[in-house]
Structures are given as C-alpha cells and as structure tokens.
Design an enzyme around this catalytic site. Structure first.
Site, PDB file in Angstrom:
ATOM      1  N   GLU A 108       0.869  -1.188   0.000  1.00  8.23           N
ATOM      2  CA  GLU A 108       0.000   0.000   0.000  1.00  8.23           C
ATOM      3  C   GLU A 108       0.914   1.249   0.000  1.00  8.23           C
ATOM      4  OE1 GLU A 108      -2.097   0.065   3.712  1.00  8.23           O
ATOM      5  OE2 GLU A 108      -3.510   1.620   3.095  1.00  8.23           O
TER       6      GLU A 108
ATOM      7  N   LYS B 132      -9.470   2.221  -2.028  1.00 10.08           N
ATOM      8  CA  LYS B 132      -9.698   1.528  -0.743  1.00 10.08           C
ATOM      9  C   LYS B 132     -11.055   1.898  -0.145  1.00 10.08           C
ATOM     10  CE  LYS B 132      -7.210   0.720   3.634  1.00 10.08           C
ATOM     11  NZ  LYS B 132      -5.972   1.065   4.384  1.00 10.08           N
TER      12      LYS B 132
ATOM     13  N   CYS C 237      -5.099  -3.450   2.295  1.00 10.23           N
ATOM     14  CA  CYS C 237      -4.836  -3.559   3.730  1.00 10.23           C
ATOM     15  C   CYS C 237      -6.091  -3.806   4.561  1.00 10.23           C
ATOM     16  CB  CYS C 237      -4.060  -2.329   4.206  1.00 10.23           C
ATOM     17  SG  CYS C 237      -3.134  -2.681   5.716  1.00 10.23           S
TER      18      CYS C 237
HETATM   19  C1  ACM Z   1      -4.038  -0.193   7.072  1.00  6.79           C
HETATM   20  O1  ACM Z   1      -5.139  -0.341   6.528  1.00  6.79           O
HETATM   21  N1  ACM Z   1      -3.049   0.377   6.451  1.00  6.79           N
HETATM   22  C2  ACM Z   1      -3.818  -0.681   8.451  1.00  6.79           C
END
Ligand code: ACM
Length: 268
Positions: A41, A112, A145
């Site tokens: 990420e 995301k 993530c």
């Molecule tokens: C995250 O979503 N970077 C913990």
C-alpha cells in the site's frame, strides 16, 4: 500455472524518487520476476502522511505521475503484471488506491473502501466497484490492507469470480496474515498480501512500525510463502489460478450453492 509474488521493502516517507530507486535496485537484483508482482500500500510515498494536503501533493492521477510511470516502466521491462498502492488524485478528491498495470499498458484502479483510523482525515472513501479484472485469462481482484477486516470485500470479489486477490498492505497489527488463511479458505481464492517492513517517522515525531510477513495464501487456506518481519525481499511461488475455480468444499457442499441468502438479510 503462473508465478505470483510480493515485493516487501521499506519505503522512506515522502521520498518518491528515492523509493523508485529502491525498487529499481530490488528488481535489478532479482534473478526471476514473477508474472504477477504485488507491492505494498502507498508503496512509493510511505504511509504516515501529515494531512490531506500532503496526500494530495504526493498523489498521481491514474494516468500521470512519477509513481504510475515507474510502475508502467517496470511492467514493460519485466513483462510482469504489477499491482501497487499509490495515492490517487481525481480533481479535488484523493484516494488511497491501488493500480494494476500490464506490460501492454492497460491500467485498472481500485480505491480503498475501508479507511483505517486517521486515513479518514486524509483520503476520500473508495467508490470503485469490487470487480475483478481479467488479465490473460486470470481473474484478478484488488483490496487494500484494512479491507481484509471486512469479510464482505473478499466475498464479493470471489462471488464475482476473482481467482487471485492482490492485497497491497501497510499492516501495523499482526492478525492479518493468519486471518488471510480464513479469507482464502472461505472463498477458495489465492491472495497475495504485500506488506511493507520498517517504520515511518513523521515530522512531529509520530512513529508507526510495520509488521512485514507478506504472504501468499492458497484456496485451501494454506500458507504458500510468508516473508520475515524485517526483510526486503521479492518472494514468489507458482500457483494454478484454475484451482480457485473449484468451489466445492465437499462433494455435496458448494461455496456458492450452499449460501443461504434467504437468511442473510442484513448482508444483502
Ligand atoms: C491499514 O489499513 N493500512 C492498516
């Protein structure tokens, strides 16, 4: 069969040019580049950004900027399909996004959906569908993530035919690699979780340490490969994406067929 892999490394906060040079060196040193390579990420900016203005400042658009251009160059020069996290700017919006780039120059972006903690101050929540893309006959899904914590993310990708879930990450809690065994088992998919290692230290002294342990997980929940906590490493294994098309748990239990959507009211 394809070779799928992760590049786990330690990006420096805010130093996009330095991080591109770091990945250049890691790729140059690698003897074998997999067909599908997943980076963490926010792979080339670092994670612990100060505020939304800094996120906006470091962001690329989906088709322009030094991060996207480096990813396209790596895909072209190695012949790999590359997935990596980057801050994506779209007019006055900025997203914590991932991009899939192919050697032929195709690009797909996922934004995301589930923002973690202070990401809510930096980024707009993702608005792209959880829709796998077909690359050379392999159905590839993306999540980022903390999306792992919401089982619906991987479930929707799997219901839509994902065979391999690419999962760029900057994990700070240690549960995820073990949890991904369940995500993969319950959906009968492969996943490549590419985490970073090292730490970010912000200008105000705030610090985050990342947990490494990038992992490739199989559709039976098996750990095919797990990296160490603190190594910069390109790890890869051969996988057969067709194995993720077999959704039979027992001869009489299909992962799709046996779902009781009549009882899942709040979910559907
Ligand atoms: C995250 O979503 N970077 C913990």
């Amino acid at each position: 069969m394809i070779k799928a892999g992760f590049l786990q490394f330690d990006p420096a906060l805010g130093d996009v040019a330095g991080n591109i040079a770091k990945v250049d060196a890691l790729l140059d040193a690698a003897s074998d580049i997999p067909d599908l390579l997943v980076l963490p990420e926010l792979a080339l900016t670092g994670y612990l950004l100060k505020n939304r203005a800094q996120a906006m400042d470091l962001a690329d658009t989906a088709d322009r900027g030094s991060q996207v251009e480096a990813l396209q160059r790596w895909a072209r020069s190695t012949g790999a399909v590359i997935v990596a996290g980057f801050p994506e700017r779209d007019r006055d919006h900025v997203y914590n996004a991932s991009i899939l780039v192919t050697p032929a120059g195709d690009r797909h972006v996922y934004r995301k959906a589930h923002l973690f903690l202070n990401e809510k101050d930096l980024f707009d929540p993702g608005d792209t569908p959880l829709e796998p893309v077909d690359v050379d006959g392999v159905r590839i899904g993306m999540m980022i993530c903390f999306d792992w914590y919401f089982p619906e993310t991987a479930r929707v990708l799997s219901l839509r035919g994902a065979e391999v879930i690419c999962h760029p990450s900057n994990l700070v809690l240690s549960y995820c690699p073990d949890a991904m065994r369940t995500r993969c088992l319950e959906n009968r998919v492969f996943a490549v979780t590419a985490n970073r290692c090292g730490r970010d230290v912000a200008s105000d002294g705030q610090e985050l340490r990342y947990t490494g342990t990038s992992q490739i997980t199989g559709p039976g929940g098996e750990i095919l490969l797990r990296a160490g906590e603190n190594e910069s490493v390109l790890g890869a294994v051969s996988i057969d994406p067709a194995a993720a098309r077999d959704k039979w748990i027992t001869p009489r239990n299909g992962m799709h067929e046996d779902r009781r959507t009549d009882l899942y009211g709040p979910l559907v």
